[in-house]
Design a protein around this motif. Structure first.
Motif, mmCIF file in Angstrom:
data_model
loop_
_atom_site.group_PDB
_atom_site.id
_atom_site.type_symbol
_atom_site.label_atom_id
_atom_site.label_comp_id
_atom_site.label_asym_id
_atom_site.label_seq_id
_atom_site.Cartn_x
_atom_site.Cartn_y
_atom_site.Cartn_z
ATOM 1 N N ALA A 1 33.113 41.571 50.199
ATOM 2 C CA ALA A 1 33.802 40.599 51.050
ATOM 3 C C ALA A 1 34.430 39.462 50.265
ATOM 4 O O ALA A 1 35.192 38.670 50.840
ATOM 5 C CB ALA A 1 32.822 40.030 52.076
ATOM 6 N N SER A 2 34.143 39.376 48.953
ATOM 7 C CA SER A 2 34.601 38.200 48.208
ATOM 8 C C SER A 2 35.124 38.510 46.807
ATOM 9 O O SER A 2 35.569 37.593 46.106
ATOM 10 C CB SER A 2 33.452 37.189 48.087
ATOM 11 N N GLU A 3 35.107 39.761 46.376
ATOM 12 C CA GLU A 3 35.499 40.083 45.006
ATOM 13 C C GLU A 3 36.978 39.836 44.761
ATOM 14 O O GLU A 3 37.830 40.165 45.584
ATOM 15 C CB GLU A 3 35.191 41.552 44.690
ATOM 16 N N VAL A 4 37.263 39.262 43.609
ATOM 17 C CA VAL A 4 38.642 39.141 43.125
ATOM 18 C C VAL A 4 38.777 40.104 41.957
ATOM 19 O O VAL A 4 38.044 40.020 40.981
ATOM 20 C CB VAL A 4 38.961 37.707 42.680
ATOM 21 N N GLU A 5 39.736 41.021 42.058
ATOM 22 C CA GLU A 5 39.908 42.034 41.018
ATOM 23 C C GLU A 5 41.173 41.738 40.217
ATOM 24 O O GLU A 5 42.252 41.529 40.776
ATOM 25 C CB GLU A 5 40.004 43.427 41.635
ATOM 26 N N VAL A 6 41.013 41.718 38.895
ATOM 27 C CA VAL A 6 42.136 41.531 37.984
ATOM 28 C C VAL A 6 42.212 42.742 37.072
ATOM 29 O O VAL A 6 41.212 43.131 36.455
ATOM 30 C CB VAL A 6 41.966 40.259 37.130
ATOM 31 N N VAL A 7 43.376 43.355 36.984
ATOM 32 C CA VAL A 7 43.608 44.477 36.080
ATOM 33 C C VAL A 7 44.505 43.986 34.954
ATOM 34 O O VAL A 7 45.535 43.356 35.207
ATOM 35 C CB VAL A 7 44.262 45.669 36.817
ATOM 36 N N GLY A 8 44.090 44.265 33.714
ATOM 37 C CA GLY A 8 44.893 43.879 32.561
ATOM 38 C C GLY A 8 44.310 42.737 31.760
ATOM 39 O O GLY A 8 44.722 42.506 30.621
ATOM 40 N N ASP A 9 43.365 41.996 32.326
ATOM 41 C CA ASP A 9 42.787 40.844 31.638
ATOM 42 C C ASP A 9 41.272 40.869 31.863
ATOM 43 O O ASP A 9 40.761 40.343 32.857
ATOM 44 C CB ASP A 9 43.391 39.545 32.176
ATOM 45 N N GLU A 10 40.551 41.518 30.949
ATOM 46 C CA GLU A 10 39.110 41.661 31.111
ATOM 47 C C GLU A 10 38.396 40.314 31.076
ATOM 48 O O GLU A 10 37.373 40.117 31.738
ATOM 49 C CB GLU A 10 38.551 42.581 30.024
ATOM 50 N N THR A 11 38.917 39.377 30.296
ATOM 51 C CA THR A 11 38.306 38.056 30.215
ATOM 52 C C THR A 11 38.356 37.358 31.568
ATOM 53 O O THR A 11 37.365 36.807 32.037
ATOM 54 C CB THR A 11 39.033 37.206 29.151
ATOM 55 N N ALA A 12 39.524 37.395 32.213
ATOM 56 C CA ALA A 12 39.651 36.771 33.531
ATOM 57 C C ALA A 12 38.800 37.495 34.559
ATOM 58 O O ALA A 12 38.173 36.867 35.422
ATOM 59 C CB ALA A 12 41.113 36.756 33.966
#
Length: 795
Positions: free
Chosen positions: A309-320
């Protein structure tokens, strides 16, 4: 920039497509779920100098109880503390110190081989890792130890503070003698902290009970049940000292034969139940019957649902990506929607700094995350402010004002508990003026109330609590300043977010927030009169609104000095700021110590040096209120002058930079904010994680890079992805609707999945507005500076 190898907490090494299974040697405590390496934070090895910060980072909590990630057997400068939300000890007021209650250390456990305790500080450590499973809310630990006689013992630990049952705490350790046989002992002791709570212990059947009484009259009960399972069977009761809080097991272990110790602990206080002892002992018996593995699974399932319900997924920047998962983990750990009389302290339930006191951080930095992902949690936090409204009214009255002035630092009752003095970094004792002058907090709370109402349409809350807060805070601002001979309304002798400058006049942030607060209170009364004429007489009687008050609030707002210059588009941060010394901060960057320590407090006060986002914070909060040219001018002016001497600062600069289209600069601010807790083994986090910064990271990603803005009829998406972010996706809730937003850099695409709820509108920056309906997917493509029409399909 924070880089993955800058002494940061690293992800678990790749364990294959199936993730890390708890039945493998990686985690020999058998739990019915796998640890996904992408969701794990790992501290490898052991450095006792880093221990306090690591303990904060690896805290397990559920908003009711928080336990720092200390080693079970203790080592180095350990600070093993368990905090209980809403319970304070000590005295507030002049000379007093009110702090969050510290519970007995329920995790203390020692393993002895032939009577010699195993320790990271003796023998040889062959392997040691702490693993925080951010997806399931479980802290694991793997340790292989070789003693001076060459005996190798493998130990694997698991610890959880349950989400499915907030009173339940779980601990397990598996002990395996790899190359020897002999007597192994487990000593389990719940040690009492040095605190203002008096504890007594007793046995209640097969449960050990600790009963405490705070100096403020709150009763706390901790009941525990332990058992040991090894090759010869099950032992459910330990033997040893005979004390209720100390148990001991001894068995003859065979080479390679594992034994597992499980402990369940239940906590209650008289805040929730009349008889905490009875509630705790009965509850722990039921938990023991259910079993640790089953309870751990239920906890993991509840935690994974919250993640979804709250995950923010970033592809391309493992640090972020790692930083955002860490942030969301602690944000979900910090709140308890079931208790509307507690809020979140500046370090949540992870450390002693600020003693659990509640600041403006909660409303400005944390509330947006909960409002858009967990509205019940947001409501409970705002209800805390409603329940402390009487104390805010009393504070305003004592200072000669009307309405409500909220405490700068608040605890259980809402009375101000800001310390009168602190010791500066140079050793001097200085007076603390924030509690006396930093009044913008009343408008900050009003802002959060209005944003929550606009985002959730929770009319019941608004009618029973929100309207009262808006009206009473407006009344405070209507009397806090006065109209002076120039015909303008001035608010003098305040401290804005830039706390380097005290006793200033007409701070722009304070005055604009006050102006907005007055306008929204007037709007509230108008709305109640026109839309809820049935309940308006009740509310009017409750808060005693006079017929002419709303118009007087609007007149005051119109006369408010804001420091805005139409010729330059600049807000002067406070009266006289532009006349202060110009100081180039570039030679001092990066700042390993605060600028006021480097150049001295007096010179800092004479210079155009800003501690944290002040005028820039107005751009983050009021994007729609001012033209983009105003935001651009003020960021250009104030960013070079901002020292970021507060952990709150970088994230808001990230939000504003992204909205201005400078996404790579926004990413730099984002990394700076993430590094505060995650870089250098958490050296800055010894006193607890910076929970407001973590809320700011979510805002930087969702409001900044994702470009989400709130409108009356729906949401706006105006994305600006950094050059190394290939995709950004996140779920949102708006007025009972559930959607997910995905932004792809290539081919320049925004996708909105409408999962459930009544129809709503979604709008793209420089693009079309679309009415969307549930169970449909909507896709728009970048076309030049704008966007294509939405393409609709069934999900």
């Amino acid at each position: 920039m924070w880089k993955p190898h800058d002494k940061a907490i690293l992800p678990v090494p790749d364990q294959g497509e199936e993730g890390v299974n708890a039945a493998t040697p990686f985690l020999s405590v058998r739990v019915p779920f796998a640890v996904d390496p992408r969701w794990a934070l790992v501290e490898a090895g052991f450095d006792h100098n880093c221990e306090p910060g690591i303990e904060s980072i690896f805290t397990v909590a559920n908003g009711y109880v928080g336990t720092r990630g200390s080693l079970d057997e203790r080592a180095g400068p350990s600070s093993p503390v368990t905090y209980l939300a809403g319970v304070f000890t000590g005295t507030g007021g002049a000379g007093g110190v009110l702090k969050l209650a510290e519970l007995p250390d329920w995790t203390h456990l020692r393993v002895l081989v032939e009577g010699v305790p195993l320790s990271l500080e003796t023998g040889t450590t062959l392997d040691h890792r702490r693993i925080l499973d951010l997806q399931h809310g479980v802290l694991f630990r793997q340790w292989r130890h070789q003693d001076d006689r060459g005996r190798v013992t493998a130990l694997t630990y698991a610890r959880a503070v349950c989400l499915h049952d907030r009173h339940l705490l779980l601990q397990s350790v598996t002990v395996t003698p790899e190359n020897y046989e002999g007597d192994i002992t487990i000593q389990s002791a719940t040690s009492n902290p040095q605190s203002e709570i008096h504890w007594s212990s007793e046995l209640k059947g097969n449960a050990a009970l600790l009963l405490g009484q705070t100096d403020r009259g709150t009763t706390i009960a901790m009941a525990s049940h332990s058992r040991l399972e090894h090759e010869k069977g099950l032992e459910s009761v330990g033997n040893g000292s005979g004390e209720a809080c100390a148990e001991q097991w001894v068995w003859r272990a065979q080479r390679g034969a594992a034994a597992r110790f499980d402990r369940s602990v239940v906590v209650y206080s008289s805040r929730e139940v009349r008889d905490p002892a009875e509630a705790a002992t009965g509850h722990v018996r039921r938990a023991a019957e259910t079993g640790l593995a089953a309870n751990l699974l239920r906890h993991a399932q509840a935690w994974e649902e919250r993640c979804c319900a709250s995950e923010v997924e970033v592809v391309g920047d493992e640090t972020a990506q790692r930083a955002l998962r860490f942030a969301v983990y602690h944000l979900n750990s910090a709140v308890n929607p079931q208790d509307e009389r507690v809020s979140i302290g500046a370090r949540a339930l992870s450390g002693p700094t600020y003693k659990g006191h509640v600041f403006w951080d909660t409303e400005i930095y944390l509330l947006p995350f909960y409002t858009f992902t967990d509205p019940a949690a947001a409501r409970s936090l705002l209800q805390y402010r409603f329940h402390t409204l009487p104390a805010a009214r009393d504070r305003a009255r004592r200072l000669g004002y009307q309405g409500a002035l909220y405490a700068w630092e608040s605890a259980d009752t809402g009375a101000d508990v800001t310390p009168e003095t602190v010791r500066a970094p140079d050793g001097r004792v200085v007076q603390v003026l924030t509690g006396i002058q930093e009044h913008h907090i009343s408008a900050d709370i009003a802002y959060a109330v209005w944003q929550y109402w606009q985002a959730t349409a929770d009319e019941e809350f608004f009618l029973t609590a929100g309207a009262d807060i808006l009206i009473e805070t407006a009344r405070f601002w209507a009397t806090r300043g006065r109209v002076e001979p120039d015909g303008r309304y001035h608010i003098r002798t305040v401290i804005g977010p830039d706390e380097y400058h005290e006793s200033v006049d007409d701070n722009a942030y304070t005055n604009v927030m006050a102006q907005w607060n007055l306008e929204r209170a007037a709007d509230t009364v108008d709305w109640l009169r026109s839309h809820r004429a049935d309940v308006w007489p009740i509310i009017s009687e409750r808060v005693r609104v006079t017929p002419d008050e709303p118009d007087s609030w609007r007149r005051t707002a119109a006369l408010m000095v804001t420091g805005f210059d139409r010729a330059t588009n600049l807000f002067e941060q406070f009266a006289g700021f532009f006349d202060l010394e110009e100081l180039d901060l570039q030679p001092y960057r990066p700042m390993s110590v605060p600028i006021d320590v480097t150049i001295g407090r007096e010179r800092t006060q004479r210079a155009q040096v800003v501690k944290q986002a002040d005028v820039v914070a107005l751009s983050a909060l009021f994007w729609e209120r001012f033209p983009v040219a105003v935001h651009e001018a003020n960021v250009r002016y104030y960013a070079p002058r901002t020292a970021h001497g507060s952990s709150l600062s970088p994230a808001l600069h990230a939000v504003v930079s992204a909205r201005l289209g400078e996404a790579d600069l926004a990413a730099q601010y984002f990394y700076d904010a993430a590094a505060i807790d995650l870089a250098h083994h958490g050296g800055k986090s010894a006193g607890g994680v910076h929970i407001a910064t973590l809320g700011g990271l979510w805002q930087a990603a969702v409001f900044g890079m994702g470009g989400i803005r709130l409108r009356e009829e729906g949401l706006v998406v105006a994305p600006h992805l950094p050059s190394n972010w290939d995709r950004l996706s996140f779920p949102l809730q708006w007025r009972g609707r559930r959607i997910s937003v995905t932004i792809d850099r290539e081919p320049g695409q925004v996708t909105v999945d409408f999962r459930s709820g009544e129809p709503m509108t979604i709008e793209l920056s420089q693009g079309s507005m679309q009415r969307i309906t549930s169970h449909h997917r909507y896709v728009a493509h970048r076309v030049g500076p704008g966007w294509s029409a939405w393409q609709e399909s069934k999900r």
